[in-house]
Design a protein around this motif. Structure first.
Motif: not given
Length: 288
Positions: A80-97
């Motif tokens: 089944t497709p999963l929607i997943a919590d990734a909080d704030t992306g765990y930091g700044g823009l490079l962390n989000v990437q």
């Protein structure tokens, strides 16, 4: 390179108007149970994942590595497709990437990123603080650009309602839509009237959080759909009933000194659920 097939399926369901009812899962057992039941999507809850991995509150204590590892494990055992919590992306823009690419490689169909300050706090709890909207806009732009597959969905959550009011939360929702989010998640509306207003003012697919013991009234799926919502997640239902069932069962064991006669429901097909028949078939073929 093959596309994100589970994300493509989730997009298809949304495009054809199917309401996505997604139970909250947090470990291998909850994932397998929910996957066997025919839900259109599942939701990896940060609260449940943190609690089951660490025995700690969802207060920014689980790391990117903790959460992407849990997402990868869940994706490996579900169809089944999963929607997943990734909080704030765990930091700044490079962390989000890095977060988006890691979650995508793990098999996640939709990646949820929120606009809280770090360390984040669980939704519906006091003391949540949000970053400037412009900072979150940049995170969404980076997240959308970081995808290796166009099908992968970005869910943008705002926690602004509690501290700054619904007007500010909706202002942010519009900014996040324009920045490239595929799904909008306005956390912690406090009345049915607020839910209705959100449904009227957000144009992109909209997610409602039907959390147990929270600030938002729990509304049935038919009414949420009528108001303009497309997805409803139930992050706390699974682990709260599981914890209470364990408490009741172990209380019985402590009092009686046996599990015989216990009336708490027990899952009768655990071997089949966990894939033991495949192990036995393998052993018949390969193990002398």
């Amino acid at each position: 390179m093959a596309g994100n097939l589970k994300a493509a399926e989730l997009r298809r369901l949304l495009a054809q108007g199917e309401f996505i009812l997604a139970p909250g899962i947090y470990d291998g057992i909850s994932a397998r149970v929910a996957d066997s039941m025919g839900f259109p999507a599942l939701y990896m809850t940060g609260y449940g994942a943190t609690a089951s991995m660490l025995g700690l509150p969802d207060a920014g204590l689980a790391t990117y590595s903790d959460m992407v590892g849990r997402a990868e494990m869940i994706c490996s055992v579900v169809k089944t497709p999963l929607i997943a919590d990734a909080d704030t992306g765990y930091g700044g823009l490079l962390n989000v990437q890095r977060t988006v690419r890691g979650y995508e490689a793990a098999g996640v169909a939709a990646i949820q990123i929120e606009d809280q300050e770090m360390p984040k706090k669980c939704g519906h709890t006091p003391g949540r603080r949000v970053v400037p909207a412009e900072e979150m806009v940049m995170k969404i732009r980076v997240a959308a650009d970081a995808r290796r597959h166009a099908e992968t969905m970005i869910v943008a959550r705002t926690d602004a309602r509690t501290a700054h009011g619904l007007d500010e939360a909706l202002r942010r929702a519009r900014l996040y839509e324009e920045a490239g989010a595929d799904v909008i998640f306005v956390e912690s509306p406090e009345t049915e009237a607020e839910l209705e207003r959100i449904g009227k003012e957000v144009s992109k697919p909209l997610l409602a959080n039907m959390v147990e013991f929270g600030k938002t009234p729990r509304v049935e799926a038919d009414r949420l759909k009528k108001w303009g919502f497309d997805i409803a997640i139930y992050p706390g239902l699974g682990f709260s009933v599981a914890a209470e069932a364990m408490r009741e069962a172990w209380s019985y064991l402590k009092d009686k000194g046996t599990s015989a006669g216990i009336e708490v429901p027990q899952y009768r097909g655990m071997h089949e659920l966990m894939g033991f028949p495949e192990v036995w078939d393998f052993e018949k073929r390969w193990v002398s």
